[in-house]
Design an enzyme around this catalytic site. Sequence first.
Site, short mmCIF file in Angstrom:
data_model
loop_
_atom_site.label_atom_id
_atom_site.label_comp_id
_atom_site.label_asym_id
_atom_site.label_seq_id
_atom_site.Cartn_x
_atom_site.Cartn_y
_atom_site.Cartn_z
N PRO A 68 0.84 -1.20 0.00
CA PRO A 68 0.00 0.00 0.00
C PRO A 68 0.87 1.25 0.00
O PRO A 68 1.79 1.37 0.82
CB PRO A 68 -0.79 -0.13 1.30
N THR A 111 0.59 5.57 -0.46
CA THR A 111 -0.15 6.81 -0.68
C THR A 111 0.40 7.52 -1.90
O THR A 111 1.60 7.75 -1.99
CB THR A 111 -0.05 7.71 0.55
N GLN A 118 -6.69 -1.23 1.60
CA GLN A 118 -6.17 -0.90 2.93
C GLN A 118 -7.02 0.22 3.53
O GLN A 118 -7.15 1.29 2.93
CB GLN A 118 -4.72 -0.46 2.90
N HIS A 172 -4.95 -0.98 8.42
CA HIS A 172 -3.65 -0.31 8.62
C HIS A 172 -3.46 -0.09 10.12
O HIS A 172 -4.08 0.78 10.72
CB HIS A 172 -3.63 1.01 7.87
N TYR A 194 -0.84 5.70 12.93
CA TYR A 194 -2.23 6.08 12.72
C TYR A 194 -3.11 5.54 13.85
O TYR A 194 -2.62 4.95 14.80
CB TYR A 194 -2.68 5.63 11.33
N GLY A 207 9.28 -4.15 3.90
CA GLY A 207 10.23 -3.19 4.45
C GLY A 207 11.59 -3.27 3.79
O GLY A 207 12.50 -3.94 4.28
N GLY A 259 7.38 -2.01 -2.20
CA GLY A 259 6.77 -0.69 -2.29
C GLY A 259 7.29 0.10 -3.47
O GLY A 259 6.78 0.01 -4.58
#
Length: 357
Positions: free
Chosen positions: A23, A25, A99, A175, A180, A288, A310
């Site tokens: 995921p 943004t 997500q 998430h 968050y 990661g 990612g």
Amino acid sequence: MSKLFTPVRLGRYELSNRVIMAPMTRSRANDSDGVINDIVPTYYSQRAGAGLIISEGVYPSANGKGYVSTPGIETDAQVEAWKRVTDAVHARGSRIFMQIMHCGRISHPSMQPGNALPVAPSAIQPPGQTWTATGQQDFVTPHELTVAEIHEVISRYRTATRRAIEAGFDGVELHGASGYLPEQFLASGSNKRKDEYGGSTANRAQFILEVLAAIVEEAGGDRVGLKISPEMNFNGIVDESPQATYWELVDKLNVFGLAHLHVALFGAPIDYHALLKPRFKGTYLMGGGLDQTSAEVALDAGRADATVFGAAFLVNPDLPVRFAKDAPLNSPDKATFYGGDAKGYIDYPELEATQAA
């Protein structure tokens, strides 16, 4: 053959490979209404060589929005726009989870309904700034949720899950990382409550567990995942005993029969994969900073069931093909990661076009 290109079971689905799109943004939604713009289906369909795509974070309700031009799943218009994405991905034979991302205190009144304060487990101002329509603004001291308001937030997660399935998503990922709202409840530094949602590790984990229970009731556990990032310490998150916190949280996940646990590590001082994978009974996704070599090593050693990429997927829409052919990767244009138009979004070339050129 590399294990990256072998099938893997994830909940009710058989994925064609173990190359998962993370995921990310990208801020390509209309800021006024949270509806994704017309090029978003192209972006996701270009990357449908992934065994599974996990969408960018999508807010479940308007007060969960934390950044400018991020999308929602609350309104009919938002649902209809996402249907074009899921149709495009399914047409190319892949799977896609949404997500669901509630930013909590990582927001600003200018992005909240009625210019209200962002919400959080405790009224503690986080350090840093967020991007708003007028540029970067300091985070503010959030509104501390009442118990009744917590129940309302959980209800919004439930409705968002229902809407995501209505939009054609194969499942959802909660998430629970990056500082968050779920992690704000989980971490001792951001949760100073004295009621059933604060204090002990068990109490601080209660919010995530209740959200998961609501999501699972809507979608079924085999269509639900959770993302965590222990000791990422992003957005002002601090926990006094993170190993014990995540140990206890993951132990309690198995009752839900989740499709996956997505663990992304960024500089953690211990090997949380070794700590957590044996405790989780579903499909374990490692993320990661992986590259092809480190992903293959992890899969071969049984440290993960599938691996998450990612930025490599962002700039290489045909990443699995490039991995299979040991081909060079595109270079990223970081200036176009967030916001903007097609440039740096849907114009990264695939390998065949690069070779032809």
